[in-house]
Design a protein around this motif. Structure first.
Motif, PDB file in Angstrom:
ATOM      1  N   ARG A   9      65.629  34.902  63.874  1.00 15.21           N
ATOM      2  CA  ARG A   9      66.079  35.276  65.220  1.00 15.21           C
ATOM      3  C   ARG A   9      66.050  36.800  65.311  1.00 15.21           C
ATOM      4  NH1 ARG A   9      71.655  32.266  65.283  1.00 15.21           N
ATOM      5  NH2 ARG A   9      71.945  33.656  67.038  1.00 15.21           N
ATOM      6  N   SER A  10      64.881  37.365  65.571  1.00 18.60           N
ATOM      7  CA  SER A  10      64.666  38.810  65.480  1.00 18.60           C
ATOM      8  C   SER A  10      65.388  39.625  66.551  1.00 18.60           C
ATOM      9  CB  SER A  10      63.173  39.130  65.517  1.00 18.60           C
ATOM     10  OG  SER A  10      62.610  38.698  66.736  1.00 18.60           O
ATOM     11  N   THR A  11      65.832  39.005  67.606  1.00 21.21           N
ATOM     12  CA  THR A  11      66.521  39.753  68.668  1.00 21.21           C
ATOM     13  C   THR A  11      68.032  39.558  68.629  1.00 21.21           C
ATOM     14  OG1 THR A  11      66.226  37.922  70.219  1.00 21.21           O
ATOM     15  CG2 THR A  11      64.508  39.632  70.200  1.00 21.21           C
ATOM     16  N   LEU A  58      71.595  31.918  57.276  1.00 20.94           N
ATOM     17  CA  LEU A  58      71.748  30.891  58.304  1.00 20.94           C
ATOM     18  C   LEU A  58      72.000  31.512  59.676  1.00 20.94           C
ATOM     19  CD1 LEU A  58      73.866  28.272  56.335  1.00 20.94           C
ATOM     20  CD2 LEU A  58      71.455  28.084  57.003  1.00 20.94           C
ATOM     21  N   PHE A  59      72.775  32.583  59.711  1.00 20.39           N
ATOM     22  CA  PHE A  59      73.083  33.262  60.964  1.00 20.39           C
ATOM     23  C   PHE A  59      71.822  33.807  61.631  1.00 20.39           C
ATOM     24  CE2 PHE A  59      74.134  37.285  63.139  1.00 20.39           C
ATOM     25  CZ  PHE A  59      74.906  36.771  64.163  1.00 20.39           C
TER      26      PHE A  59
END
Length: 70
Positions: A9-11, A58-59
């Motif tokens: 989740r790069s953003t 995981l986050f």
């Protein structure tokens, strides 16, 4: 691990709007570093902190098999 792009989740840190995001950003700021001449972020922690590293993975959506132990 190869230099492939991982599906994270790069953003996730574009907007720090939760306590959890603030915590993990501080964690990354304190214990992470950028690999020289690349877009790689690394975290190196003690073996006793392995479960914490799994929680961070995981986050951000990093598959747990991409965490390596040395």
């Amino acid at each position: 691990m190869t230099n492939q792009k991982l599906p994270i989740r790069s953003t996730i840190f574009d907007n720090i709007d939760t306590d959890q995001k603030a915590y993990w950003l501080g964690f990354l700021w304190a214990d992470g570093y950028l690999k020289k001449n690349s877009n790689v972020i690394r975290l190196e922690l003690s073996e006793k902190d392995y479960s914490h590293l799994q929680s961070f993975a995981l986050f951000i959506g990093l598959p747990l098999e991409n965490i390596r132990r040395r």
